[in-house]
Design a protein around this motif. Structure first.
Motif, PDB file in Angstrom:
ATOM      1  N   ARG A  27       0.850  -1.183   0.000  1.00 53.41           N
ATOM      2  CA  ARG A  27       0.000   0.000   0.000  1.00 53.41           C
ATOM      3  C   ARG A  27       0.889   1.238   0.000  1.00 53.41           C
ATOM      4  N   ASP A  42      -6.202   2.027   2.897  1.00 47.40           N
ATOM      5  CA  ASP A  42      -6.823   1.682   4.177  1.00 47.40           C
ATOM      6  C   ASP A  42      -8.094   2.495   4.407  1.00 47.40           C
ATOM      7  N   GLN A  44     -10.070   3.803   2.089  1.00 52.48           N
ATOM      8  CA  GLN A  44     -11.107   3.371   1.158  1.00 52.48           C
ATOM      9  C   GLN A  44     -11.689   2.010   1.537  1.00 52.48           C
ATOM     10  N   LEU A  45     -10.862   1.110   2.061  1.00 52.88           N
ATOM     11  CA  LEU A  45     -11.323  -0.215   2.466  1.00 52.88           C
ATOM     12  C   LEU A  45     -11.846  -0.245   3.894  1.00 52.88           C
ATOM     13  N   SER A  54      -9.662  -8.942   9.242  1.00 56.41           N
ATOM     14  CA  SER A  54     -10.630  -8.262   8.376  1.00 56.41           C
ATOM     15  C   SER A  54     -11.949  -8.058   9.125  1.00 56.41           C
TER      16      SER A  54
END
Length: 135
Positions: A27, A42, A44-45, A54
């Protein structure tokens, strides 16, 4: 695609444990303006900093923990997914998700609900007296 005013400082690896196993990816670390720095991926997710699980994995962990102890939940997850989860990690995840659910519940309780006026009201029984109106 990062916005145009983002400048890449460097690339860093990140490993997340998913239900299907760990995933490592690169990233980019961005400079935004003069002081702000962030990992755009990070953001955006919706991955929290310093977390290795997760969001879906955490949710599954909490669902299993609802029906059994923290230690048994950790054992189940380690047998199925081989993730190295401890009972303490399960407890922290369940408490964190519980706090989020409590906040959402409180927010829903404070929302005003519109009143519903029935057109016809039917009352059955003879335990009380009703004073009638002209309509």
């Amino acid at each position: 695609q990062a916005p145009a005013n983002y400048q890449v400082i460097n690339k860093q690896p990140r490993t997340l444990n998913f239900i299907f196993g760990p995933v490592t990816f690169q990233r980019r670390y961005y400079q935004v303006g003069t002081k702000k720095r962030e990992f755009y991926l990070d953001q955006q997710l919706k991955i929290k900093p310093r977390r290795r699980l997760s969001p879906h994995y955490l949710m599954m962990m909490a669902k299993i923990a609802q029906t059994t102890t923290m230690r048994n939940t950790a054992d189940i997850l380690n047998l199925v997914f081989d993730s190295g989860i401890t009972a303490d990690s399960v407890m922290h995840a369940v408490h964190e998700l519980g706090n989020q659910v409590a906040k959402q519940t409180q927010a829903k309780e404070h929302q005003a609900t519109p009143r519903h006026m029935p057109k016809n009201l039917t009352i059955e029984g003879d335990a009380f007296m009703i004073k009638g109106k002209k309509e």
